[in-house]
Design a protein around this motif. Sequence first.
Motif, mmCIF file in Angstrom:
data_model
loop_
_atom_site.group_PDB
_atom_site.id
_atom_site.type_symbol
_atom_site.label_atom_id
_atom_site.label_comp_id
_atom_site.label_asym_id
_atom_site.label_seq_id
_atom_site.Cartn_x
_atom_site.Cartn_y
_atom_site.Cartn_z
ATOM 1 N N PRO A 261 6.274 -10.437 -8.476
ATOM 2 C CA PRO A 261 6.051 -11.527 -9.427
ATOM 3 C C PRO A 261 4.574 -11.940 -9.468
ATOM 4 N N PRO A 262 4.001 -12.097 -10.645
ATOM 5 C CA PRO A 262 2.639 -12.633 -10.720
ATOM 6 C C PRO A 262 2.529 -13.951 -9.952
ATOM 7 N N TYR A 263 1.437 -14.102 -9.228
ATOM 8 C CA TYR A 263 1.144 -15.289 -8.424
ATOM 9 C C TYR A 263 2.121 -15.443 -7.250
ATOM 10 N N GLY A 264 2.993 -14.449 -7.033
ATOM 11 C CA GLY A 264 4.019 -14.584 -6.003
ATOM 12 C C GLY A 264 5.032 -15.658 -6.340
ATOM 13 N N SER A 265 5.151 -15.979 -7.624
ATOM 14 C CA SER A 265 5.944 -17.128 -8.074
ATOM 15 C C SER A 265 7.312 -16.685 -8.589
ATOM 16 N N TYR A 266 8.357 -17.191 -7.963
ATOM 17 C CA TYR A 266 9.714 -16.877 -8.407
ATOM 18 C C TYR A 266 10.645 -18.018 -8.024
#
Length: 252
Positions: free
Chosen positions: A137-142
């Motif tokens: 996920p982009p930015y480690g964001s989920y």
Amino acid sequence: MFTSLALILLASLGAINASPIALTPRQGGVQVINNCYQSGQVALTFDDGPYNYEQDVANALNGGKGTFFLNGNNYGCIYDKVDQIRSLHEQSHTLGSHTWSHADLTKLDEGGIHQELEKVEQAFIRILGLKPLYFRPPYGSYNDLVLKVLSDRGYKKLFLWSEDTGDANGESVGYSEGVLDGVANSYPSPHMVLSHSTIQTTSSDVLPNSVWKIQQAGYQLVAVDTCLGDSGEWPYEYVGEPGQPDGSWTCY
């Protein structure tokens, strides 16, 4: 009469080509991975491409294998890098999805998340004949909705990282080398390192020096599916033979 039948057939084929990708939900959900499992192995991972330096990164791995999480339209259009992507795959580097436009998926609704994933999947299928089953996920964001959509689309694993070289955040070459020096000095503990193939100094300055140190310490440089040992698997779903670029292979 023939003309009418032909038009109906062409319309039918167009509808097939435009239809959503068939989904096979992942039973048991998606596994979130923060680090490698195998002692003595390091997975160097590279986000945000394809751009101009992926092959330079691959060359700098000194025979090791890397993992590239690709966008569809971020630094450049994925359809402009068909030969480059096929070459990375032929060299046995692992390729995964990083969304179409590098969107923060936690800010999208369910339909928006599906769209971000499906457009990259379509590009993979066209270019390689394979659908990606590994995702970062982009930015480690989920969140839970992201995991649900990933599971619905058949993804197997969501990858984070254990160390970040900071290259995409403007950190210096020295800082990035320091992160990788720490990896080299911690043998045989496993590591999964975040870098970005879109930053020129990563391939030209950081990797040539740091990869040698990591390998001299005794580490193997492997792709993420290898460093998970028995928990790894083939990171794709076979769909068919690769296609040939045409006017529909565009980001616009």
